[in-house]
Design a protein around this motif. Structure first.
Motif, PDB file in Angstrom:
ATOM      1  N   GLY A 142       0.794  -1.223   0.000  1.00 34.89           N
ATOM      2  CA  GLY A 142       0.000   0.000   0.000  1.00 34.89           C
ATOM      3  C   GLY A 142       0.824   1.271   0.000  1.00 34.89           C
ATOM      4  N   LEU A 143       0.194   2.356   0.470  1.00 33.96           N
ATOM      5  CA  LEU A 143       0.792   3.689   0.429  1.00 33.96           C
ATOM      6  C   LEU A 143       0.803   4.319   1.819  1.00 33.96           C
ATOM      7  CD1 LEU A 143      -1.116   5.031  -2.723  1.00 33.96           C
ATOM      8  CD2 LEU A 143       1.289   4.340  -2.670  1.00 33.96           C
ATOM      9  N   SER A 144       1.856   5.089   2.088  1.00 25.99           N
ATOM     10  CA  SER A 144       1.928   5.897   3.308  1.00 25.99           C
ATOM     11  C   SER A 144       3.039   6.919   3.111  1.00 25.99           C
ATOM     12  CB  SER A 144       2.195   5.039   4.555  1.00 25.99           C
ATOM     13  OG  SER A 144       3.508   4.509   4.509  1.00 25.99           O
ATOM     14  N   TRP A 145       3.242   7.766   4.114  1.00 24.79           N
ATOM     15  CA  TRP A 145       4.328   8.753   4.038  1.00 24.79           C
ATOM     16  C   TRP A 145       5.087   8.724   5.364  1.00 24.79           C
ATOM     17  CZ3 TRP A 145       4.985  11.261  -0.614  1.00 24.79           C
ATOM     18  CH2 TRP A 145       6.051  12.172  -0.674  1.00 24.79           C
ATOM     19  N   ASP A 146       5.809   7.626   5.592  1.00 28.87           N
ATOM     20  CA  ASP A 146       6.469   7.418   6.877  1.00 28.87           C
ATOM     21  C   ASP A 146       7.899   6.900   6.741  1.00 28.87           C
ATOM     22  OD1 ASP A 146       5.921   4.933   5.890  1.00 28.87           O
ATOM     23  OD2 ASP A 146       4.685   4.266   7.573  1.00 28.87           O
ATOM     24  N   TRP A 161       4.606   5.561  -3.572  1.00 27.23           N
ATOM     25  CA  TRP A 161       4.036   6.740  -4.222  1.00 27.23           C
ATOM     26  C   TRP A 161       4.736   7.031  -5.547  1.00 27.23           C
ATOM     27  CZ3 TRP A 161      -0.393   8.923  -3.230  1.00 27.23           C
ATOM     28  CH2 TRP A 161      -0.933   8.875  -1.939  1.00 27.23           C
ATOM     29  N   HIS A 162       5.985   6.647  -5.643  1.00 31.82           N
ATOM     30  CA  HIS A 162       6.770   6.989  -6.833  1.00 31.82           C
ATOM     31  C   HIS A 162       6.174   6.401  -8.113  1.00 31.82           C
ATOM     32  CE1 HIS A 162      10.243   8.181  -9.172  1.00 31.82           C
ATOM     33  NE2 HIS A 162      10.461   6.933  -9.533  1.00 31.82           N
ATOM     34  N   PRO A 163       5.986   5.084  -8.212  1.00 33.17           N
ATOM     35  CA  PRO A 163       5.404   4.572  -9.464  1.00 33.17           C
ATOM     36  C   PRO A 163       3.982   5.053  -9.712  1.00 33.17           C
ATOM     37  CG  PRO A 163       5.560   2.827  -7.818  1.00 33.17           C
ATOM     38  CD  PRO A 163       6.322   3.983  -7.284  1.00 33.17           C
ATOM     39  N   VAL A 164       3.192   5.188  -8.650  1.00 33.28           N
ATOM     40  CA  VAL A 164       1.797   5.605  -8.828  1.00 33.28           C
ATOM     41  C   VAL A 164       1.724   7.035  -9.382  1.00 33.28           C
ATOM     42  CG1 VAL A 164      -0.352   6.144  -7.622  1.00 33.28           C
ATOM     43  CG2 VAL A 164       0.892   4.048  -7.071  1.00 33.28           C
ATOM     44  N   LEU A 165       2.500   7.950  -8.796  1.00 30.38           N
ATOM     45  CA  LEU A 165       2.444   9.342  -9.236  1.00 30.38           C
ATOM     46  C   LEU A 165       3.098   9.545 -10.599  1.00 30.38           C
ATOM     47  CD1 LEU A 165       3.135  11.248  -5.890  1.00 30.38           C
ATOM     48  CD2 LEU A 165       0.947  10.757  -6.996  1.00 30.38           C
ATOM     49  N   ALA A 194       5.118  14.616 -10.578  1.00 28.50           N
ATOM     50  CA  ALA A 194       6.447  14.041 -10.806  1.00 28.50           C
ATOM     51  C   ALA A 194       7.422  14.469  -9.718  1.00 28.50           C
ATOM     52  CB  ALA A 194       6.958  14.461 -12.183  1.00 28.50           C
ATOM     53  N   ILE A 195       7.362  15.729  -9.315  1.00 30.64           N
ATOM     54  CA  ILE A 195       8.263  16.215  -8.271  1.00 30.64           C
ATOM     55  C   ILE A 195       7.961  15.543  -6.933  1.00 30.64           C
ATOM     56  CG2 ILE A 195       8.885  18.250  -6.905  1.00 30.64           C
ATOM     57  CD1 ILE A 195       8.543  19.914  -9.452  1.00 30.64           C
ATOM     58  N   VAL A 196       6.673  15.408  -6.597  1.00 25.31           N
ATOM     59  CA  VAL A 196       6.307  14.728  -5.348  1.00 25.31           C
ATOM     60  C   VAL A 196       6.786  13.280  -5.366  1.00 25.31           C
ATOM     61  CG1 VAL A 196       4.376  13.964  -3.914  1.00 25.31           C
ATOM     62  CG2 VAL A 196       4.345  16.249  -4.918  1.00 25.31           C
ATOM     63  N   SER A 197       6.687  12.627  -6.521  1.00 28.16           N
ATOM     64  CA  SER A 197       7.142  11.235  -6.625  1.00 28.16           C
ATOM     65  C   SER A 197       8.639  11.128  -6.367  1.00 28.16           C
ATOM     66  CB  SER A 197       6.799  10.674  -8.004  1.00 28.16           C
ATOM     67  OG  SER A 197       7.671  11.169  -9.008  1.00 28.16           O
ATOM     68  N   MET A 198       9.399  12.115  -6.807  1.00 25.65           N
ATOM     69  CA  MET A 198      10.841  12.082  -6.566  1.00 25.65           C
ATOM     70  C   MET A 198      11.165  12.369  -5.098  1.00 25.65           C
ATOM     71  SD  MET A 198      12.596  13.684  -9.952  1.00 25.65           S
ATOM     72  CE  MET A 198      14.162  13.073  -9.350  1.00 25.65           C
ATOM     73  N   VAL A 199      10.406  13.259  -4.478  1.00 30.02           N
ATOM     74  CA  VAL A 199      10.600  13.523  -3.056  1.00 30.02           C
ATOM     75  C   VAL A 199      10.383  12.233  -2.248  1.00 30.02           C
ATOM     76  CG1 VAL A 199       9.692  14.775  -1.058  1.00 30.02           C
ATOM     77  CG2 VAL A 199      10.008  15.967  -3.235  1.00 30.02           C
ATOM     78  N   ALA A 200       9.368  11.472  -2.630  1.00 31.81           N
ATOM     79  CA  ALA A 200       9.091  10.209  -1.940  1.00 31.81           C
ATOM     80  C   ALA A 200      10.276   9.256  -2.037  1.00 31.81           C
ATOM     81  CB  ALA A 200       7.831   9.558  -2.521  1.00 31.81           C
ATOM     82  N   VAL A 201      10.910   9.186  -3.195  1.00 29.20           N
ATOM     83  CA  VAL A 201      12.061   8.298  -3.370  1.00 29.20           C
ATOM     84  C   VAL A 201      13.227   8.752  -2.516  1.00 29.20           C
ATOM     85  CG1 VAL A 201      13.788   7.484  -5.019  1.00 29.20           C
ATOM     86  CG2 VAL A 201      11.390   7.584  -5.683  1.00 29.20           C
ATOM     87  N   TRP A 240      19.291   8.749 -13.138  1.00 32.88           N
ATOM     88  CA  TRP A 240      19.913   9.813 -13.921  1.00 32.88           C
ATOM     89  C   TRP A 240      18.956  10.346 -14.984  1.00 32.88           C
ATOM     90  CZ3 TRP A 240      25.739   8.655 -15.334  1.00 32.88           C
ATOM     91  CH2 TRP A 240      26.466   8.489 -14.156  1.00 32.88           C
ATOM     92  N   ILE A 241      18.390   9.431 -15.770  1.00 30.35           N
ATOM     93  CA  ILE A 241      17.500   9.847 -16.854  1.00 30.35           C
ATOM     94  C   ILE A 241      16.212  10.428 -16.287  1.00 30.35           C
ATOM     95  CG2 ILE A 241      16.210   9.076 -18.881  1.00 30.35           C
ATOM     96  CD1 ILE A 241      18.319   6.984 -19.366  1.00 30.35           C
ATOM     97  N   GLY A 242      15.715   9.844 -15.186  1.00 34.81           N
ATOM     98  CA  GLY A 242      14.492  10.349 -14.581  1.00 34.81           C
ATOM     99  C   GLY A 242      14.633  11.784 -14.096  1.00 34.81           C
ATOM    100  N   LEU A 243      15.729  12.075 -13.392  1.00 33.82           N
ATOM    101  CA  LEU A 243      15.950  13.438 -12.907  1.00 33.82           C
ATOM    102  C   LEU A 243      16.136  14.404 -14.085  1.00 33.82           C
ATOM    103  CD1 LEU A 243      16.365  15.390 -10.565  1.00 33.82           C
ATOM    104  CD2 LEU A 243      18.792  14.770 -10.559  1.00 33.82           C
ATOM    105  N   THR A 244      16.850  13.953 -15.108  1.00 37.27           N
ATOM    106  CA  THR A 244      17.034  14.791 -16.294  1.00 37.27           C
ATOM    107  C   THR A 244      15.692  15.115 -16.946  1.00 37.27           C
ATOM    108  OG1 THR A 244      19.218  13.811 -16.707  1.00 37.27           O
ATOM    109  CG2 THR A 244      18.161  14.952 -18.548  1.00 37.27           C
ATOM    110  N   ALA A 245      14.812  14.114 -17.027  1.00 38.12           N
ATOM    111  CA  ALA A 245      13.493  14.333 -17.628  1.00 38.12           C
ATOM    112  C   ALA A 245      12.681  15.345 -16.822  1.00 38.12           C
ATOM    113  CB  ALA A 245      12.736  13.010 -17.729  1.00 38.12           C
ATOM    114  N   VAL A 246      12.738  15.258 -15.500  1.00 36.25           N
ATOM    115  CA  VAL A 246      12.000  16.206 -14.658  1.00 36.25           C
ATOM    116  C   VAL A 246      12.539  17.623 -14.833  1.00 36.25           C
ATOM    117  CG1 VAL A 246      11.487  16.871 -12.272  1.00 36.25           C
ATOM    118  CG2 VAL A 246      11.305  14.478 -12.962  1.00 36.25           C
TER     119      VAL A 246
END
Length: 290
Positions: A42-46, A54-58, A102-109, A127-133
Motif C-alpha cells: 500500500g501507500l503511506s508517508w512514513d 508513491w513513486h510509481p503511482v504518481l 512528478a516532483i512529489v514522486s521524486m521527493v518520496a524516493v 539519472w535519466i528520470g531526474l534529467t526528464a523532470v
C-alpha cells in the motif's frame, strides 16, 4: 460528398484512437494501484517502503497519463471552437499538474532512500528520470513565458514552436522509457524468493503494466504526429500586434485624414501587407503538432 465522407471517416479514426488511448492510460493507472496495494503493502508517508510506492503511482498517473492528455488536448475536435487562449491554459494546467506529481514522486524516493541509508542517484534510471523532470520543468517555464504571456514577439514564437513541440514529444517518450527501466529495476531488487527470473505473478502483472505504458505512449505519439489532425488554422489565427499599437481604422489612422489620397492608399496597402505578414507568422507560431 467524397471529401465529407473522408472527413467523417478520419474523425471516426481519431475518436477510436482517443478512446483507446484513454482506456489504456486509465487501466495503466489502475494497474499501478493494484501493484502497490496487492503486492507492495500500500501507500503511506512514513519513510517505509510504502512511501516509495508513491513513486510509481504518481509517475504513471501524472508524468505519463496526464502528460499524454496534455499533448493531444489541442487536437480534440470539439475544442476547436474554443479560444486558443483557453486551450493554452488547459494545456499549461495539465502539464503543471503532471510536473507537480512528478516532483512529489521524486521527493518520496529521496525520503525513503535517506530513511533507509540507501544511496541516491546511482542508477541509469535515476539519472535519466531526474534529467526528464528538469527538462520538463524548463519546457513548462519556457512555454509559459513565450506562448502564454502576450509579450513575446511573434517571430520568437514561430522560431521556438518547432523546438517546443519536438522537446515535448521527446520528453514524453523519455518518460515512458524511464518508467519501464524503473519498474524493471524495482522488480529485480524486490523479488527474491521466488526471483524475478522465475516469473512469479507479480513479475507477470508488472510486465503487463509495462506493455500498457508502451501502447499508451505509441497511441499518443501517433495522434500527435498526424498533420491532418492539427487544430485548423482558421480557428486559431489572430493578428498579434505589439503592445500599445493601435489597430487599423482608429485614431492613428484618422490623424492622417487630411493627407493626400495617394498617402491614404499607401497606408492601406502597407497595413494590409503587415496584416498578412502577421497572419503568416502567427499561423506558423500557433499551429502546434500537439
Amino acid at each position: 460528398a467524397l471529401r465529407g465522407a473522408r472527413k467523417m471517416e478520419d474523425y471516426g479514426r481519431f475518436l477510436a484512437l482517443l478512446a483507446s488511448a484513454l482506456l489504456v492510460g486509465f487501466v495503466s493507472v489502475i494497474f499501478s494501484l493494484v501493484w502497490v496495494f496487492h503486492y507492495r503493502e500500500g501507500l503511506s508517508w512514513d519513510g517505509s517502503p510504502r512511501e516509495f510506492n508513491w513513486h510509481p503511482v504518481l509517475v504513471i498517473t501524472g508524468f505519463v497519463f496526464i502528460q499524454g492528455i496534455a499533448i493531444i488536448v489541442y487536437r480534440l475536435p470539439w475544442t476547436w471552437k474554443c479560444s486558443k487562449l483557453l486551450m493554452k491554459f488547459i494545456h499549461a494546467g495539465l502539464n503543471t499538474i503532471a510536473m507537480i506529481l512528478a516532483i512529489v514522486s521524486m521527493v518520496a524516493v529521496f525520503e525513503f532512500h535517506n530513511a533507509r541509508n540507501i544511496p541516491n542517484m546511482y542508477s541509469l534510471h535515476s539519472w535519466i528520470g531526474l534529467t526528464a523532470v528538469i527538462f520538463y520543468s524548463l519546457q513548462l517555464l519556457l512555454g509559459f513565458a513565450v506562448f502564454l504571456l502576450p509579450f513575446a514577439p511573434v517571430t520568437l514564437r514561430a522560431t521556438l514552436m518547432p523546438i517546443h513541440v519536438y522537446s515535448g514529444l521527446a520528453i514524453f517518450a523519455t518518460v515512458i522509457a524511464t518508467a519501464l527501466m524503473g519498474i524493471t529495476e524495482k522488480l529485480i531488487f524486490s523479488l527474491k524468493n521466488p526471483a524475478y527470473s522465475a516469473s512469479p505473478p507479480e513479475a507477470s502483472f508488472v510486465n503487463c503494466l509495462g506493455l500498457l505504458l508502451v501502447i499508451y505512449g505509441a497511441l499518443i505519439l501517433w495522434m500527435a504526429s498526424r498533420a491532418h489532425w492539427k487544430r485548423p488554422p482558421e480557428e486559431n489565427v489572430k493578428i498579434l500586434r505589439p503592445i500599445g499599437e493601435t489597430p487599423e481604422g482608429t485614431e492613428e489612422e484618422s490623424t492622417m485624414a487630411d493627407g493626400s489620397s495617394a498617402d491614404k492608399s499607401d497606408l492601406r496597402i502597407n497595413s494590409e501587407a503587415a496584416r498578412k505578414q502577421n497572419l503568416r507568422l502567427d499561423e506558423a507560431a500557433q499551429r502546434s503538432t500537439m
